[in-house]
Design a protein around this motif. Structure first.
Motif, PDB file in Angstrom:
ATOM      1  N   ALA A  76       5.611  10.531  33.621  1.00  0.00           N
ATOM      2  CA  ALA A  76       6.746  11.100  32.893  1.00  0.00           C
ATOM      3  C   ALA A  76       7.282  10.089  31.880  1.00  0.00           C
ATOM      4  O   ALA A  76       7.152   8.873  32.037  1.00  0.00           O
ATOM      5  N   LEU A  77       7.882  10.628  30.822  1.00  0.00           N
ATOM      6  CA  LEU A  77       8.574   9.801  29.829  1.00  0.00           C
ATOM      7  C   LEU A  77      10.070   9.880  30.095  1.00  0.00           C
ATOM      8  O   LEU A  77      10.643  10.976  30.133  1.00  0.00           O
ATOM      9  N   LEU A  78      10.697   8.743  30.277  1.00  0.00           N
ATOM     10  CA  LEU A  78      12.141   8.655  30.467  1.00  0.00           C
ATOM     11  C   LEU A  78      12.819   8.471  29.110  1.00  0.00           C
ATOM     12  O   LEU A  78      12.492   7.541  28.375  1.00  0.00           O
ATOM     13  N   VAL A 135       7.346  23.556  26.131  1.00  0.00           N
ATOM     14  CA  VAL A 135       6.713  22.799  27.214  1.00  0.00           C
ATOM     15  C   VAL A 135       6.131  21.524  26.604  1.00  0.00           C
ATOM     16  O   VAL A 135       5.134  21.576  25.875  1.00  0.00           O
ATOM     17  N   PRO A 136       6.720  20.366  26.872  1.00  0.00           N
ATOM     18  CA  PRO A 136       6.197  19.116  26.304  1.00  0.00           C
ATOM     19  C   PRO A 136       4.874  18.749  26.964  1.00  0.00           C
ATOM     20  O   PRO A 136       4.519  19.283  28.024  1.00  0.00           O
ATOM     21  N   PRO A 137       4.130  17.817  26.396  1.00  0.00           N
ATOM     22  CA  PRO A 137       2.821  17.459  26.971  1.00  0.00           C
ATOM     23  C   PRO A 137       2.926  16.761  28.320  1.00  0.00           C
ATOM     24  O   PRO A 137       1.959  16.748  29.083  1.00  0.00           O
ATOM     25  N   ARG A 138       4.064  16.188  28.638  1.00  0.00           N
ATOM     26  CA  ARG A 138       4.270  15.486  29.905  1.00  0.00           C
ATOM     27  C   ARG A 138       5.700  15.740  30.356  1.00  0.00           C
ATOM     28  O   ARG A 138       6.539  16.182  29.563  1.00  0.00           O
ATOM     29  N   ASP A 139       6.004  15.468  31.603  1.00  0.00           N
ATOM     30  CA  ASP A 139       7.383  15.601  32.066  1.00  0.00           C
ATOM     31  C   ASP A 139       8.300  14.698  31.247  1.00  0.00           C
ATOM     32  O   ASP A 139       7.951  13.545  30.943  1.00  0.00           O
ATOM     33  N   LEU A 140       9.471  15.225  30.926  1.00  0.00           N
ATOM     34  CA  LEU A 140      10.505  14.448  30.258  1.00  0.00           C
ATOM     35  C   LEU A 140      11.691  14.318  31.204  1.00  0.00           C
ATOM     36  O   LEU A 140      12.168  15.316  31.753  1.00  0.00           O
ATOM     37  N   ILE A 141      12.162  13.112  31.399  1.00  0.00           N
ATOM     38  CA  ILE A 141      13.364  12.858  32.193  1.00  0.00           C
ATOM     39  C   ILE A 141      14.447  12.385  31.232  1.00  0.00           C
ATOM     40  O   ILE A 141      14.298  11.341  30.580  1.00  0.00           O
ATOM     41  N   PHE A 142      15.511  13.153  31.108  1.00  0.00           N
ATOM     42  CA  PHE A 142      16.640  12.779  30.257  1.00  0.00           C
ATOM     43  C   PHE A 142      17.728  12.191  31.146  1.00  0.00           C
ATOM     44  O   PHE A 142      18.213  12.847  32.071  1.00  0.00           O
ATOM     45  N   ALA A 143      18.097  10.941  30.887  1.00  0.00           N
ATOM     46  CA  ALA A 143      19.105  10.260  31.698  1.00  0.00           C
ATOM     47  C   ALA A 143      20.230   9.755  30.798  1.00  0.00           C
ATOM     48  O   ALA A 143      19.981   9.030  29.826  1.00  0.00           O
ATOM     49  N   PHE A 144      21.448  10.146  31.136  1.00  0.00           N
ATOM     50  CA  PHE A 144      22.638   9.743  30.390  1.00  0.00           C
ATOM     51  C   PHE A 144      23.493   8.935  31.365  1.00  0.00           C
ATOM     52  O   PHE A 144      24.056   9.487  32.312  1.00  0.00           O
ATOM     53  N   VAL A 145      23.577   7.619  31.142  1.00  0.00           N
ATOM     54  CA  VAL A 145      24.027   6.715  32.200  1.00  0.00           C
ATOM     55  C   VAL A 145      25.282   5.931  31.821  1.00  0.00           C
ATOM     56  O   VAL A 145      25.679   5.859  30.653  1.00  0.00           O
ATOM     57  N   ALA A 146      25.865   5.320  32.843  1.00  0.00           N
ATOM     58  CA  ALA A 146      27.113   4.569  32.710  1.00  0.00           C
ATOM     59  C   ALA A 146      26.857   3.068  32.649  1.00  0.00           C
ATOM     60  O   ALA A 146      25.770   2.587  32.968  1.00  0.00           O
ATOM     61  N   ASP A 147      27.876   2.333  32.208  1.00  0.00           N
ATOM     62  CA  ASP A 147      28.034   0.892  32.430  1.00  0.00           C
ATOM     63  C   ASP A 147      27.054  -0.022  31.701  1.00  0.00           C
ATOM     64  O   ASP A 147      27.011  -1.218  31.987  1.00  0.00           O
ATOM     65  N   GLU A 148      26.324   0.472  30.708  1.00  0.00           N
ATOM     66  CA  GLU A 148      25.382  -0.412  30.013  1.00  0.00           C
ATOM     67  C   GLU A 148      26.096  -1.570  29.341  1.00  0.00           C
ATOM     68  O   GLU A 148      25.563  -2.688  29.292  1.00  0.00           O
ATOM     69  N   GLU A 149      27.302  -1.331  28.825  1.00  0.00           N
ATOM     70  CA  GLU A 149      28.004  -2.373  28.084  1.00  0.00           C
ATOM     71  C   GLU A 149      28.505  -3.504  28.985  1.00  0.00           C
ATOM     72  O   GLU A 149      29.009  -4.515  28.485  1.00  0.00           O
ATOM     73  N   ALA A 150      28.377  -3.344  30.293  1.00  0.00           N
ATOM     74  CA  ALA A 150      28.704  -4.432  31.225  1.00  0.00           C
ATOM     75  C   ALA A 150      27.462  -4.871  31.991  1.00  0.00           C
ATOM     76  O   ALA A 150      27.560  -5.417  33.088  1.00  0.00           O
TER      77      ALA A 150
END
Length: 434
Positions: A76-78, A135-150
């Motif tokens: 999968a592509l993240l 339908v993309p060629p591979r699984d896509l995982i979309f992640a929207f996450v917290a706290d990167e700036e720390a």
């Protein structure tokens, strides 16, 4: 692709209006929840079943969805982006930093570049694919996450350690900072893909001494001792190390411009890069900058302790040497403790790189695609713990005169409307062939 391009500006503006300031306060609740809930609602609206997780601390909201691809046997592509932003003082800005105002061809506000514009592009593509049954060629995982700036310790790092199931099967990822254009010469554009980033060390330093009355003679003043150490660090220059991504980038620029690149004098090549020279120049050597200095509590009292914080960034392979050099420069009187995150690097090759170049070429024929090293850090540091190969690729076409690097964490942060629309078209094409 009109629908996805039309939506991205609205999504960017709405995300900016959600104040997700991360001031690195480890006691207070996080502010990312409001943006995570917004993203989750937008995804649910088109048929996803989002997973919402609070990571490490209350309010540290994260949202993850998976779109199944045509070949479940492929990794999968993240596609990841962070929802938090650094603080902004409204008194310094031409517009309110959380207005999301669209003016003069730009979307203005904290996070426009870092990185709510990119989050909006990923969200727009995820919505379109689900709505249209793509339908993309591979699984896509979309992640929207917290706290990167720390540092992501209460965000991506927590998710990797506690919820690895959300990223099961992911072998490659894209995120910040890359895919942006740089006008090299005669309007020729190069798009920079991040293949490496420096490691980070947040160093807390302290000197202790003897407290006493300010009217006396003091040979053991911790403020003076720490100030002298900080001054030595400010004057110090770490050695130049020409890494593969920086060498390849400078060689690529030389090929485009016709100005030879001398590997024995990379500083000269960097000096010709205009506004980009700050970012690329910082990738030639380790850096250590004092960002906080704290000491004293009364005008007539010499305190017993002085403290400072140092933001250190080191090149791949330089972790031990960097630590030793810091200790030598600061001296034995300075106590040190730190949190650190490692450098990350991959090679500039493979199907994913070819897909990036093809997607950009469709929208900008004749463009060049070059690797580079980011002088800062991203959530790639956390996801790499799972063996996920990372590229900085959130495409954005920028005006030739825009000082892009100065707007990151800067005043009047803004992103061009047509750059966002270009970027989401490229990202849409890329995800269809990745």
């Amino acid at each position: 692709m009109g629908w996805v391009a039309d939506e991205v500006v609205e999504l960017t503006s709405e995300l900016i209006r959600l104040d997700t300031t991360n001031d690195a306060d480890t006691v207070a609740a996080g502010r990312e929840r409001v943006a995570a809930e917004y993203v989750a609602a937008k995804l649910a609206e088109v048929g996803y079943t989002p997973t919402y997780v609070e990571s490490g601390a209350p309010g540290k909201g994260n949202v993850v969805v998976r779109l199944e691809g045509a070949d479940p046997g492929r990794g999968a592509l993240l596609v990841h982006g962070h929802l938090d932003v650094v603080p902004a003082d409204a008194a310094e800005w031409a517009v309110h930093p959380f207005s999301g105002e669209v003016r003069d061809g730009f979307v203005w506000g904290r996070g426009a570049l870092d990185m709510k514009g990119a989050v909006a592009m990923a969200l727009a593509c995820a919505r379109r694919f689900k709505r249209d049954g793509v339908v993309p060629p591979r699984d896509l995982i979309f992640a929207f996450v917290a706290d990167e700036e720390a540092g992501g310790f209460a965000g991506a790092r927590w998710l990797v350690d506690n919820r690895p199931d959300l990223f099961e099967g992911a072998t490659e990822s894209i995120g910040e900072v890359g895919g942006f254009s740089f006008t090299v010469a005669d309007r020729a554009r190069a798009y920079l893909v991040q293949t490496a980033e420096k490691g980070a060390m947040w160093l807390r330093i302290k000197v202790t001494g003897t407290a006493g009355h300010g009217s006396m003679v003091h040979d053991d003043n911790p403020i003076a001792t720490l100030a002298a150490a900080v001054a030595r660090l400010q004057r110090h220059r770490f050695p130049v190390v020409l890494t593969d991504p920086v060498r390849d980038f400078l060689a690529g620029v030389a090929e485009i411009t016709g100005v030879p690149f001398d590997p024995d004098d990379p500083d000269a090549a960097v000096a010709r890069l205009g506004n980009l020279s700050r970012m690329i120049g910082a990738a030639l050597r380790d850096t250590a900058n004092v960002t906080v200095f704290e000491a004293g509590y009364k005008a007539n009292v010499v305190p017993s302790v002085a403290r400072a914080t140092v933001d250190g960034r080191m090149l791949p392979g330089r972790e031990a040497a960097f630590e030793a050099e810091l200790a030598s420069v600061l001296g034995p009187a300075v106590e040190r403790e730190w949190d650190s995150l490692p450098p990350v690097a991959t090679t500039f090759d493979g199907h994913l790189v070819d897909a990036m170049a093809a997607a950009i070429a469709t929208e900008d024929p004749g463009a060049h695609v070059l690797p580079y090293m980011l002088s800062a850090g991203t959530d790639a540091k956390s996801f790499s713990r799972m063996g996920i190969r990372h590229f900085g690729f959130m495409p954005l076409r920028l005006p030739a005169g825009l000082d892009f690097t100065a707007l990151f964490h800067g005043v009047d942060e803004r992103v061009p409307v047509d750059g966002l629309e270009f970027g989401v078209r490229v990202l849409d094409r890329f995800l269809r062939i990745c």
